[in-house]
Design an enzyme around this catalytic site. Sequence first.
Site, PDB file in Angstrom:
ATOM      1  N   CYS A   8       0.977  -0.949  -0.227  1.00  0.00           N
ATOM      2  CA  CYS A   8       0.123   0.159   0.153  1.00  0.00           C
ATOM      3  C   CYS A   8       0.589   1.407   0.286  1.00  0.00           C
ATOM      4  CB  CYS A   8      -1.090  -0.387   1.510  1.00  0.00           C
ATOM      5  SG  CYS A   8      -2.354   1.728   0.949  1.00  0.00           S
ATOM      6  N   CYS A  43       0.065   4.166   2.297  1.00  0.00           N
ATOM      7  CA  CYS A  43       0.080   3.528   3.934  1.00  0.00           C
ATOM      8  C   CYS A  43       1.451   4.067   3.757  1.00  0.00           C
ATOM      9  CB  CYS A  43      -0.383   2.277   4.806  1.00  0.00           C
ATOM     10  SG  CYS A  43      -1.935   1.778   3.740  1.00  0.00           S
ATOM     11  N   ASP A  44       2.409   2.746   3.392  1.00  0.00           N
ATOM     12  CA  ASP A  44       4.027   2.659   3.575  1.00  0.00           C
ATOM     13  C   ASP A  44       5.279   3.930   2.793  1.00  0.00           C
ATOM     14  OD1 ASP A  44       3.505   0.559   5.423  1.00  0.00           O
ATOM     15  OD2 ASP A  44       2.615  -0.770   4.177  1.00  0.00           O
TER      16      ASP A  44
HETATM   17  P1  FAD Z   1     -10.711  -6.264   5.683  1.00  0.00           P
HETATM   18  O1  FAD Z   1      -9.847  -5.677   6.166  1.00  0.00           O
HETATM   19  O2  FAD Z   1     -10.202  -6.977   4.074  1.00  0.00           O
HETATM   20  O3  FAD Z   1     -11.480  -7.014   6.435  1.00  0.00           O
HETATM   21  C1  FAD Z   1     -12.292  -8.191   5.936  1.00  0.00           C
HETATM   22  C2  FAD Z   1     -12.952  -8.891   7.166  1.00  0.00           C
HETATM   23  O4  FAD Z   1     -13.411 -10.196   6.536  1.00  0.00           O
HETATM   24  C3  FAD Z   1     -11.522 -10.252   7.667  1.00  0.00           C
HETATM   25  O5  FAD Z   1     -10.774 -10.472   8.413  1.00  0.00           O
HETATM   26  C4  FAD Z   1     -11.441 -11.234   6.603  1.00  0.00           C
HETATM   27  O6  FAD Z   1     -10.689 -12.191   6.764  1.00  0.00           O
HETATM   28  C5  FAD Z   1     -13.357 -11.755   6.649  1.00  0.00           C
HETATM   29  N1  FAD Z   1     -13.656 -12.192   5.487  1.00  0.00           N
HETATM   30  C6  FAD Z   1     -13.025 -12.245   4.343  1.00  0.00           C
HETATM   31  N2  FAD Z   1     -14.199 -13.431   4.308  1.00  0.00           N
HETATM   32  C7  FAD Z   1     -15.092 -13.533   4.819  1.00  0.00           C
HETATM   33  C8  FAD Z   1     -16.502 -14.758   5.125  1.00  0.00           C
HETATM   34  N3  FAD Z   1     -16.814 -15.319   3.828  1.00  0.00           N
HETATM   35  N4  FAD Z   1     -16.424 -14.752   5.475  1.00  0.00           N
HETATM   36  C9  FAD Z   1     -16.939 -14.074   7.241  1.00  0.00           C
HETATM   37  N5  FAD Z   1     -15.409 -12.909   7.195  1.00  0.00           N
HETATM   38  C10 FAD Z   1     -14.905 -12.936   5.558  1.00  0.00           C
HETATM   39  N6  FAD Z   1      -5.446   1.355   4.985  1.00  0.00           N
HETATM   40  C11 FAD Z   1      -5.082   2.248   5.335  1.00  0.00           C
HETATM   41  O7  FAD Z   1      -6.679   3.852   5.613  1.00  0.00           O
HETATM   42  N7  FAD Z   1      -3.809   2.964   6.831  1.00  0.00           N
HETATM   43  C12 FAD Z   1      -2.909   2.452   6.394  1.00  0.00           C
HETATM   44  O8  FAD Z   1      -1.824   2.423   6.750  1.00  0.00           O
HETATM   45  C13 FAD Z   1      -2.865   0.505   5.753  1.00  0.00           C
HETATM   46  N8  FAD Z   1      -2.347  -0.035   6.169  1.00  0.00           N
HETATM   47  C14 FAD Z   1      -1.605  -1.203   4.950  1.00  0.00           C
HETATM   48  C15 FAD Z   1      -1.572  -2.287   5.226  1.00  0.00           C
HETATM   49  C16 FAD Z   1      -1.133  -3.372   4.258  1.00  0.00           C
HETATM   50  C17 FAD Z   1       0.089  -4.551   4.633  1.00  0.00           C
HETATM   51  C18 FAD Z   1      -2.526  -3.413   3.785  1.00  0.00           C
HETATM   52  C19 FAD Z   1      -3.038  -5.506   3.269  1.00  0.00           C
HETATM   53  C20 FAD Z   1      -3.826  -2.618   3.903  1.00  0.00           C
HETATM   54  C21 FAD Z   1      -3.514  -1.714   4.188  1.00  0.00           C
HETATM   55  N9  FAD Z   1      -4.359  -0.759   3.894  1.00  0.00           N
HETATM   56  C22 FAD Z   1      -3.922   0.649   5.479  1.00  0.00           C
HETATM   57  C23 FAD Z   1      -5.413  -1.007   3.621  1.00  0.00           C
HETATM   58  C24 FAD Z   1      -7.008  -1.139   5.427  1.00  0.00           C
HETATM   59  O9  FAD Z   1      -6.179  -2.270   5.759  1.00  0.00           O
HETATM   60  C25 FAD Z   1      -8.053  -1.457   4.589  1.00  0.00           C
HETATM   61  O10 FAD Z   1      -8.640  -0.344   3.132  1.00  0.00           O
HETATM   62  C26 FAD Z   1      -8.803  -1.732   5.448  1.00  0.00           C
HETATM   63  O11 FAD Z   1      -8.463  -2.878   6.296  1.00  0.00           O
HETATM   64  C27 FAD Z   1     -10.482  -2.253   4.408  1.00  0.00           C
HETATM   65  O12 FAD Z   1     -11.262  -3.107   5.659  1.00  0.00           O
HETATM   66  P2  FAD Z   1     -12.583  -3.643   5.169  1.00  0.00           P
HETATM   67  O13 FAD Z   1     -13.577  -3.728   6.729  1.00  0.00           O
HETATM   68  O14 FAD Z   1     -12.786  -3.495   3.784  1.00  0.00           O
HETATM   69  O15 FAD Z   1     -12.025  -5.042   4.995  1.00  0.00           O
END
Ligand code: FAD
Length: 302
Positions: A130, A133-134
């Site tokens: 990202c 982020c990084d």
């Molecule tokens: P997710 O965080 O992907 O959460 C979804 C959850 O649903 C997961 O736990 C997954 O396992 C679960 N899931 C999946 N399928 C199913 C299913 N069928 N049934 C039940 N549960 C399920 N954003 C920032 O703003 N700042 C940062 O510094 C930043 N750094 C990042 C660094 C890295 C390495 C990564 C990978 C991402 C980073 N991001 C950052 C992006 C940020 O993490 C995401 O935008 C955010 O987490 C998205 O949130 P979400 O809840 O939509 O999805």
Amino acid sequence: PFDVLVIGGGPAGASAAIYAARKGIRTGIVVERFGGQILDTLTIENFIGVKQTEGPKLAARLEEHVKDYDIDIIQPYRAKRLEKKELIEIELENGAVLKSKTVIISTGARWRELGVPGEAELKNKGVAYCPHCDGPLFENKDVAVIGGGNSGVEAAIDLAGIARHVTLLEFLPELKADAILQERLYSLDNVTVLKNVETKSINGTERVQGLTYVERDSGEEKELKLDGVFIQIGLVPNTEWLEGTVERNRFGEIIVDKYGATNIPGVFAAGDCTDAAYKQIIISMGSGATAALGAFDYLIRN
Ligand code: FAD
């Protein structure tokens, strides 16, 4: 049955569950692990109001905040099927079926991995996904971006303003990014573009020290000295389980309107699993709140 059932315990899901519970309606959340992608994140510096935190710390905070409310936590389970009958039915991977009047899908996404030696071992030790982020961690350092599509070229342009030098590596003979982005990229004097190259390994012991690639036409193997490698070969939404039910775009992202509503009445979605333009923690939390308010609005009208 639940009034609102949230699927996924990342930032979007936690936010949706809290917003729903605060309306005093029966709320459940299906969680594999609280936190989602932020569990894989080291430093977070763009969660506004919190100058600096770490992913696992913020994940623990999300869990604590959700547990402060009367929310049924169904853990550790994954959903495997959604069906709209009179109520919406969610089948879990263990075969149990949950019923709810509305569902908020917030199953997030995962970065597509390159799958070369060194990538997994050096994740968060110079291997990053990202740039928003990084990127700032690589000020005045040498980095590579792998992937010449829109996100790779945007990342390279973004990083060129921070890093000392950026090398962009594309597997195909041409970049796939929009012409305007390519123009901007080629105008930068601290960027080198390597096309028709295959990354073989990311090298380093404690931290990234470089990478090895092969020029695909000559077969010649070369090395780059680097401090960081950004992998930009796509973000894959965790929506395979919705095949044939909820409408998705060609990337597999759930199509939502401004209320977070999908094509199925009573089914809402939020966060990285949707077609939202940008994928960030703060954006996911905002869309989780929107979907919960959208679901509440739907409940009082139906
Ligand atoms: P997710 O965080 O992907 O959460 C979804 C959850 O649903 C997961 O736990 C997954 O396992 C679960 N899931 C999946 N399928 C199913 C299913 N069928 N049934 C039940 N549960 C399920 N954003 C920032 O703003 N700042 C940062 O510094 C930043 N750094 C990042 C660094 C890295 C390495 C990564 C990978 C991402 C980073 N991001 C950052 C992006 C940020 O993490 C995401 O935008 C955010 O987490 C998205 O949130 P979400 O809840 O939509 O999805």
